[in-house]
Design a protein around this motif. Sequence first.
Motif, PDB file in Angstrom:
ATOM      1  N   GLN A   1       0.258  -1.669   0.154  1.00 52.25           N
ATOM      2  CA  GLN A   1      -0.145  -0.044   0.066  1.00 52.25           C
ATOM      3  C   GLN A   1       0.829   1.903  -0.336  1.00 52.25           C
ATOM      4  O   GLN A   1       2.182   1.712   0.996  1.00 52.25           O
ATOM      5  CB  GLN A   1      -1.139   0.229   1.104  1.00 52.25           C
ATOM      6  N   ASP A   2       0.270   2.205  -0.323  1.00 48.12           N
ATOM      7  CA  ASP A   2       1.137   3.702  -0.992  1.00 48.12           C
ATOM      8  C   ASP A   2      -0.759   4.268  -0.348  1.00 48.12           C
ATOM      9  O   ASP A   2      -1.024   4.464  -1.201  1.00 48.12           O
ATOM     10  CB  ASP A   2       1.054   3.561  -2.266  1.00 48.12           C
ATOM     11  N   PRO A   3       0.412   6.013   0.345  1.00 52.38           N
ATOM     12  CA  PRO A   3      -0.395   6.532   0.361  1.00 52.38           C
ATOM     13  C   PRO A   3      -0.793   7.326  -0.809  1.00 52.38           C
ATOM     14  O   PRO A   3      -2.538   7.642  -0.778  1.00 52.38           O
ATOM     15  CB  PRO A   3       0.596   7.870   1.592  1.00 52.38           C
ATOM     16  N   VAL A   4      -0.245   7.719  -1.320  1.00 52.99           N
ATOM     17  CA  VAL A   4      -0.604   8.393  -3.275  1.00 52.99           C
ATOM     18  C   VAL A   4      -1.621   7.811  -4.062  1.00 52.99           C
ATOM     19  O   VAL A   4      -2.753   7.861  -3.841  1.00 52.99           O
ATOM     20  CB  VAL A   4       0.807   9.021  -3.888  1.00 52.99           C
ATOM     21  N   LEU A   5      -1.713   6.296  -3.877  1.00 49.96           N
ATOM     22  CA  LEU A   5      -2.693   5.016  -4.522  1.00 49.96           C
ATOM     23  C   LEU A   5      -3.668   5.270  -3.865  1.00 49.96           C
ATOM     24  O   LEU A   5      -5.014   5.183  -4.444  1.00 49.96           O
ATOM     25  CB  LEU A   5      -2.002   3.974  -4.619  1.00 49.96           C
ATOM     26  N   ASP A   6      -3.949   5.378  -2.041  1.00 48.17           N
ATOM     27  CA  ASP A   6      -5.122   5.087  -1.901  1.00 48.17           C
ATOM     28  C   ASP A   6      -6.080   6.715  -2.147  1.00 48.17           C
ATOM     29  O   ASP A   6      -7.177   6.745  -2.001  1.00 48.17           O
ATOM     30  CB  ASP A   6      -4.454   4.826  -0.533  1.00 48.17           C
ATOM     31  N   PHE A   7      -4.358   7.684  -1.824  1.00 48.30           N
ATOM     32  CA  PHE A   7      -5.815   9.114  -1.879  1.00 48.30           C
ATOM     33  C   PHE A   7      -6.060   8.707  -3.350  1.00 48.30           C
ATOM     34  O   PHE A   7      -7.517   9.489  -3.514  1.00 48.30           O
ATOM     35  CB  PHE A   7      -4.345   9.940  -2.505  1.00 48.30           C
ATOM     36  N   VAL A   8      -5.040   9.045  -4.225  1.00 44.50           N
ATOM     37  CA  VAL A   8      -6.267   8.907  -5.699  1.00 44.50           C
ATOM     38  C   VAL A   8      -6.927   7.953  -6.169  1.00 44.50           C
ATOM     39  O   VAL A   8      -7.970   8.015  -6.775  1.00 44.50           O
ATOM     40  CB  VAL A   8      -4.979   8.016  -6.853  1.00 44.50           C
ATOM     41  N   GLN A   9      -7.565   6.812  -5.435  1.00 48.07           N
ATOM     42  CA  GLN A   9      -8.372   4.988  -5.547  1.00 48.07           C
ATOM     43  C   GLN A   9      -9.856   6.144  -4.889  1.00 48.07           C
ATOM     44  O   GLN A   9     -10.804   6.343  -5.220  1.00 48.07           O
ATOM     45  CB  GLN A   9      -8.138   4.036  -4.779  1.00 48.07           C
ATOM     46  N   LYS A  10      -9.586   6.439  -3.668  1.00 45.10           N
ATOM     47  CA  LYS A  10     -10.314   7.059  -2.464  1.00 45.10           C
ATOM     48  C   LYS A  10     -10.781   7.845  -3.012  1.00 45.10           C
ATOM     49  O   LYS A  10     -12.200   8.494  -2.786  1.00 45.10           O
ATOM     50  CB  LYS A  10      -9.775   6.836  -0.948  1.00 45.10           C
ATOM     51  N   ASP A  11     -10.123   9.080  -2.925  1.00 40.44           N
ATOM     52  CA  ASP A  11     -10.887  10.885  -3.815  1.00 40.44           C
ATOM     53  C   ASP A  11     -10.903  10.879  -4.925  1.00 40.44           C
ATOM     54  O   ASP A  11     -11.576  11.900  -5.068  1.00 40.44           O
ATOM     55  CB  ASP A  11      -9.804  11.589  -2.797  1.00 40.44           C
TER      56      ASP A  11
END
Length: 474
Positions: free
Chosen positions: A167-177
């Motif tokens: 997991q990566d915070p940037v990928l998390d942000f892109v997917q969720k937001d």
Amino acid sequence: MIMFSVAMLAGGFWKMFDAIMKAQMEVREGSMSFDIWKTTPFPLILNLYVWNITNQEEFLDGGKPVLQECGPYVWREYHDKKGIEFHSNNTVTYLQQRWWIWDEELSGSNSLDDVVFIMNPVPLSSTWSVRHNPFTAMPFLNEAFNKMDEKAVVRTTVNELIFTGFQDPVLDFVQKDIVAENGSLHFMLDILDLPPGLSDYDKFGWFYMRNLSLYYDGIFNMKTGSDDPKNVGKIDLWNYTRATPFFDSPCNAVVGSAGEYFEPDLQRDEIVFYSSDLCMSMRLEYQKDVDKSGLKAYRFFGSNNTFANGSLIPGNECYCVKGTCAPTGLLNAESCRMGSPAFISFPHYFNADPFLLDQVEGLSPDEDKHAFIMDIMPEAGVPVNVKARMQINMKVTPYPGGRKGKIDILKKVPDIYLPMIWFEELAEVPEDMVGQLKALQFIKTTPTMTIVFSVMLLLGLGMMAYLVYARLRM
């Protein structure tokens, strides 16, 4: 006997032999070639090595990376063709499904839980995609990295790095937001024009979502050889085109073998096959004759011309991407690998520009261990021994501010091509097929059948002479 022998010696045998060979070599349902081509009758071996950064702090502060080769991590690799559709123009369309099964025994003491420190491809790729907009997109990206506590070097396990993804915070942000329809910034999805590597994946892993994927390798259209044995295995279209958008012409041409079969009666010059992983047609040069389990074969290998740039081979400038030309020994895979600064080489920078080795510590190229080789039985065009070896590298670029833009987590890193992983796919013809191929080679390369039919002719003539003599004596 005389008539039969004369007919065979006059070319009848070779016409019969070639007809049988054609029937078995062409890729059609019921032929021997079809069964082998459709489902690999034996697993390939995938040996994978990870480059672990041992001096993370020094590296992030501009020091030369000291790399540790970890591995091999071994999987058994299987191939199967799906969606097979034959066409009236002597071609077949298909999808290639691949899957990998972990082999604990061959991996020895190496474990999927081994921990490694690697350069994080997510901020590297994100920044690379906006590098031409240092005063607009890059400040926004830098602020996002800082708020999300994005890391330039990450600690992860081999299993996460290769198949399960980390997991990566940037990928998390892109997917969720952004990507999610109910995301707070979903309205910006079309405006941002995110590269596929950011918009399509929720984790990063080099083989993430590839296991059992039907479409990752693309859609192939291959010649069956039904019209001419010399066409068997030649690729005709990839993803419905003969010219990809990844490189300029003529480097974008989809030509050569699809990988399983090559033209029979090969010469000692070169072979060409299309690699969907590299999005290019790869050329291997003849190196030498070899013997594999009693089979005589030609060895073709990846020379210093395989990934040569325009300074070595005029015309290879067409492998440059968006103005970025790779040093000799590297292939710029940016357009092929979803816009990331990925560059392909042979392992340990074998046959590459020596300056690449000077940028890092820990590499030691060795032809026996790191060369890409393919041994092919020339009479049938069948590979009998393959060691397909490749290394994935990423361009690390510092962004200290000014005209290049500023990215805080990357402001001091060295300006280098950094090895990430390397792998080798190993395949050998199984022993139960060696006998058949040796018999074929024996018939094709020795005068045995000529001697047999000559003896039959002499016997027939002798019998006729005896009968005539006996008749005259009566």
